[in-house]
Design an enzyme around this catalytic site. Structure first.
Site, PDB file in Angstrom:
ATOM      1  N   LYS A 134     -11.146  26.958  -5.099  1.00 35.30           N
ATOM      2  CA  LYS A 134     -10.267  26.341  -6.331  1.00 35.30           C
ATOM      3  C   LYS A 134      -9.131  25.156  -6.635  1.00 35.30           C
ATOM      4  CE  LYS A 134      -9.045  30.456  -7.071  1.00 35.30           C
ATOM      5  NZ  LYS A 134      -9.132  30.929  -5.961  1.00 35.30           N
ATOM      6  N   ARG A 142      -5.151  35.978 -13.836  1.00 35.26           N
ATOM      7  CA  ARG A 142      -5.879  36.641 -12.929  1.00 35.26           C
ATOM      8  C   ARG A 142      -5.622  37.907 -13.784  1.00 35.26           C
ATOM      9  NH1 ARG A 142      -4.049  33.782  -8.224  1.00 35.26           N
ATOM     10  NH2 ARG A 142      -4.884  34.795  -6.808  1.00 35.26           N
ATOM     11  N   ARG A 191      -9.386  29.280   6.759  1.00 32.35           N
ATOM     12  CA  ARG A 191      -8.374  27.611   6.310  1.00 32.35           C
ATOM     13  C   ARG A 191      -7.143  27.565   6.873  1.00 32.35           C
ATOM     14  NH1 ARG A 191      -7.396  29.133   0.146  1.00 32.35           N
ATOM     15  NH2 ARG A 191      -6.866  31.505   0.875  1.00 32.35           N
ATOM     16  N   ARG A 204      -1.576  30.319   6.085  1.00 33.73           N
ATOM     17  CA  ARG A 204      -1.169  31.463   5.455  1.00 33.73           C
ATOM     18  C   ARG A 204      -0.768  32.273   5.578  1.00 33.73           C
ATOM     19  NH1 ARG A 204      -3.738  30.061  -0.824  1.00 33.73           N
ATOM     20  NH2 ARG A 204      -3.427  32.652  -0.389  1.00 33.73           N
ATOM     21  N   ARG A 252      -7.737  41.355  -1.857  1.00 35.67           N
ATOM     22  CA  ARG A 252      -7.218  40.290  -2.531  1.00 35.67           C
ATOM     23  C   ARG A 252      -8.751  40.362  -2.759  1.00 35.67           C
ATOM     24  NH1 ARG A 252      -4.999  35.655   0.987  1.00 35.67           N
ATOM     25  NH2 ARG A 252      -6.211  34.773   0.093  1.00 35.67           N
TER      26      ARG A 252
HETATM   27  P1  ADP Z   1      -9.203  28.877  -3.685  1.00 34.46           P
HETATM   28  O1  ADP Z   1      -8.382  28.252  -3.767  1.00 34.46           O
HETATM   29  O2  ADP Z   1     -10.246  29.561  -4.499  1.00 34.46           O
HETATM   30  O3  ADP Z   1      -8.782  30.606  -2.685  1.00 34.46           O
HETATM   31  P2  ADP Z   1      -9.816  27.177  -1.499  1.00 34.46           P
HETATM   32  O4  ADP Z   1     -10.550  25.714  -2.399  1.00 34.46           O
HETATM   33  O5  ADP Z   1      -8.846  27.013  -0.566  1.00 34.46           O
HETATM   34  O6  ADP Z   1      -9.982  28.072  -2.301  1.00 34.46           O
HETATM   35  O7  ADP Z   1     -10.743  26.722  -0.060  1.00 34.46           O
HETATM   36  C1  ADP Z   1     -10.478  28.643   0.644  1.00 34.46           C
HETATM   37  C2  ADP Z   1     -11.507  27.765   2.122  1.00 34.46           C
HETATM   38  O8  ADP Z   1     -12.560  26.954   2.186  1.00 34.46           O
HETATM   39  C3  ADP Z   1     -10.654  26.344   2.508  1.00 34.46           C
HETATM   40  O9  ADP Z   1     -10.622  25.910   4.143  1.00 34.46           O
HETATM   41  C4  ADP Z   1     -12.083  25.175   2.069  1.00 34.46           C
HETATM   42  O10 ADP Z   1     -11.439  23.848   3.126  1.00 34.46           O
HETATM   43  C5  ADP Z   1     -13.556  26.500   2.526  1.00 34.46           C
HETATM   44  N1  ADP Z   1     -14.292  25.997   1.282  1.00 34.46           N
HETATM   45  C6  ADP Z   1     -14.060  25.264  -0.294  1.00 34.46           C
HETATM   46  N2  ADP Z   1     -14.999  24.740  -0.934  1.00 34.46           N
HETATM   47  C7  ADP Z   1     -16.440  25.076   0.050  1.00 34.46           C
HETATM   48  C8  ADP Z   1     -17.607  25.113   0.073  1.00 34.46           C
HETATM   49  N3  ADP Z   1     -17.916  24.238  -0.835  1.00 34.46           N
HETATM   50  N4  ADP Z   1     -18.138  25.051   1.387  1.00 34.46           N
HETATM   51  C9  ADP Z   1     -17.436  25.850   2.003  1.00 34.46           C
HETATM   52  N5  ADP Z   1     -16.395  26.310   2.702  1.00 34.46           N
HETATM   53  C10 ADP Z   1     -15.284  25.537   1.675  1.00 34.46           C
HETATM   54  P1  ADP Z   2      -5.914  32.863  -3.013  1.00 36.51           P
HETATM   55  O1  ADP Z   2      -7.194  31.875  -4.023  1.00 36.51           O
HETATM   56  O2  ADP Z   2      -6.445  32.878  -1.716  1.00 36.51           O
HETATM   57  O3  ADP Z   2      -6.376  34.329  -3.426  1.00 36.51           O
HETATM   58  P2  ADP Z   2      -3.480  31.588  -4.597  1.00 36.51           P
HETATM   59  O4  ADP Z   2      -2.415  31.219  -3.801  1.00 36.51           O
HETATM   60  O5  ADP Z   2      -4.006  31.310  -6.079  1.00 36.51           O
HETATM   61  O6  ADP Z   2      -4.491  32.513  -3.521  1.00 36.51           O
HETATM   62  O7  ADP Z   2      -2.650  33.839  -4.778  1.00 36.51           O
HETATM   63  C1  ADP Z   2      -1.921  33.526  -3.233  1.00 36.51           C
HETATM   64  C2  ADP Z   2      -1.128  35.314  -4.264  1.00 36.51           C
HETATM   65  O8  ADP Z   2      -0.985  34.895  -4.757  1.00 36.51           O
HETATM   66  C3  ADP Z   2      -2.623  36.310  -4.363  1.00 36.51           C
HETATM   67  O9  ADP Z   2      -2.946  36.920  -3.478  1.00 36.51           O
HETATM   68  C4  ADP Z   2      -1.296  37.205  -5.632  1.00 36.51           C
HETATM   69  O10 ADP Z   2      -0.182  38.331  -4.864  1.00 36.51           O
HETATM   70  C5  ADP Z   2      -0.569  35.815  -5.903  1.00 36.51           C
HETATM   71  N1  ADP Z   2      -0.388  35.487  -7.121  1.00 36.51           N
HETATM   72  C6  ADP Z   2      -1.100  33.937  -7.434  1.00 36.51           C
HETATM   73  N2  ADP Z   2      -1.183  33.493  -8.560  1.00 36.51           N
HETATM   74  C7  ADP Z   2      -0.981  35.127  -9.238  1.00 36.51           C
HETATM   75  C8  ADP Z   2      -1.757  35.402 -10.590  1.00 36.51           C
HETATM   76  N3  ADP Z   2      -1.534  34.969 -11.134  1.00 36.51           N
HETATM   77  N4  ADP Z   2      -1.179  36.705 -11.270  1.00 36.51           N
HETATM   78  C9  ADP Z   2      -0.911  37.490 -10.201  1.00 36.51           C
HETATM   79  N5  ADP Z   2      -0.537  37.202  -8.570  1.00 36.51           N
HETATM   80  C10 ADP Z   2      -0.452  35.744  -8.083  1.00 36.51           C
END
Ligand code: ADP
Ligand code: ADP
Length: 217
Positions: free
Chosen positions: A13, A88, A127, A160, A171
Site C-alpha cells: 500500500k 481497518r 522491509r 520498524r 497482524r
Molecule cells: P504496506 O504499506 O502494505 O504494509 P509496503 O509498501 O511497505 O506495504 O511494502 C512492504 C514491503 O514489501 C516493502 O519492503 C516493499 O519494498 C516490498 N514490496 C512492495 N511491493 C512489492 C511487490 N510487488 N513485490 C515484492 N515486494 C514488494
Molecule cells: P502495515 O501496513 O505494515 O500493517 P501500518 O503502518 O499501516 O503497517 O500499521 C502499523 C500498526 O499501526 C498496525 O499494526 C496497528 O497497530 C496500527 N494502525 C495503523 N493504522 C491503524 C488503523 N486504521 N486502525 C488501528 N490500528 C492501526
C-alpha cells in the site's frame, strides 16, 4: 479523488501510494505513519498506541478515527486524499462514511491489493525505510542503491519495531478477522477495485491500479 488503499500488512500500500502521489497530486494519509510520529514525539496518544502496535494489535477505533477526521478536514485534502492503512475495521469505515456524508462527500474508489500470507511474511521482515524521506525498500526485492543508505543521501535505513515474524503473524490474523470484512463493505457500495498482487512486481501492480482507476498509462 478520494481513494482508499486496502490490503494486508506488506501488500504494498505504501509503495503504491508513493507512486500514485506523483500521478494524482493528492496527499497520502497513512495512519501507521501518523501513529509512529506520535510515538517519536512521545505524546500521550503515541504512548497509548505503542502498546497495541508492538503487540501487532489494532489501535482502538476512537484513537485513529479522531486522527483521520482531523487530518481530512485540512485544506490540502479539499480536492481529494489517499488513505493508506485506514479504515481497518467496519466501525472505522462507518465513522469515515458519516464524516464525509456530513459534507456531502463520499469515497470514490477503494483499491484492494490482495497478497497471500506466506509472501507477506517475507516482505515485511525484509522491509527497510529511510529515516529521512520515508522511501520504502526491501533487502531482496527492492534493495537500496548502497547498503544501508537511501537514494536521497540524507538518511540511514531503519527497520520498524513491529516488522518481526512474531508480530507479523498477529497482524495478519488481525487483518483477516477485523479488516477483511471491509472488502464486502466497499463491494456493496460499488467502489471496490480488487487487484491480485501475489507474485507481481510493484510496477505490475501499479499498472493494474492505473488501469482500474482509468488513469493514463
Ligand atoms: P504496506 O504499506 O502494505 O504494509 P509496503 O509498501 O511497505 O506495504 O511494502 C512492504 C514491503 O514489501 C516493502 O519492503 C516493499 O519494498 C516490498 N514490496 C512492495 N511491493 C512489492 C511487490 N510487488 N513485490 C515484492 N515486494 C514488494
Ligand atoms: P502495515 O501496513 O505494515 O500493517 P501500518 O503502518 O499501516 O503497517 O500499521 C502499523 C500498526 O499501526 C498496525 O499494526 C496497528 O497497530 C496500527 N494502525 C495503523 N493504522 C491503524 C488503523 N486504521 N486502525 C488501528 N490500528 C492501526
Amino acid at each position: 479523488m478520494k481513494l482508499i488503499l486496502l490490503g494486508p500488512p506488506g501488500a504494498g500500500k505504501g509503495t503504491q501510494a508513493k507512486q500514485l502521489l506523483g500521478l494524482l497530486g493528492i496527499p497520502q494519509i497513512s495512519t501507521g505513519d501518523m501513529l509512529r510520529a506520535a510515538i517519536a514525539n512521545e505524546t500521550a496518544l503515541g504512548m497509548e498506541a505503542k502498546e497495541y502496535m508492538d503487540a501487532g494489535k489494532l489501535v482502538p477505533d476512537e484513537v485513529v478515527v479522531g486522527l483521520v477526521k482531523d487530518r481530512i478536514s485540512k485544506s490540502d485534502c479539499s480536492s481529494g486524499f489517499m488513505l493508506d492503512g485506514f479504515p481497518r475495521t467496519v466501525p472505522q469505515a462507518e465513522a469515515l462514511e458519516s464524516a464525509l456524508n456530513e459534507d456531502g462527500k463520499k469515497i470514490d474508489n477503494v483499491v484492494l491489493i490482495d497478497v497471500e500470507d506466506d509472501e507477506l511474511v517475507g516482505r515485511i521482515t525484509g522491509r527497510r525505510s529511510c529515516g529521512a524521506c520515508g522511501a520504502i525498500y526491501h533487502l531482496i526485492f527492492s534493495p537500496p542503491p548502497k547498503e544501508d543508505t537511501c537514494a536521497c543521501g540524507a538518511g540511514g535505513l531503519i527497520q520498524r519495531a513491529d516488522d518481526n515474524e512474531e508480530t507479523v503473524r498477529q497482524r495478519l490474523s488481525a487483518y483477516h478477522q477485523q479488516t477483511a470484512p471491509l472488502v464486502d463493505f466497499y463491494r456493496d457500495r460499488g467502489v471496490l477495485k480488487a487487484i491480485d498482487g501475489t507474485k507481481k512486481t510493484p510496477g505490475e501492480v501499479f499498472n493494474k491500479i492505473k488501469y482500474e482507476l482509468q488513469l493514463e498509462s
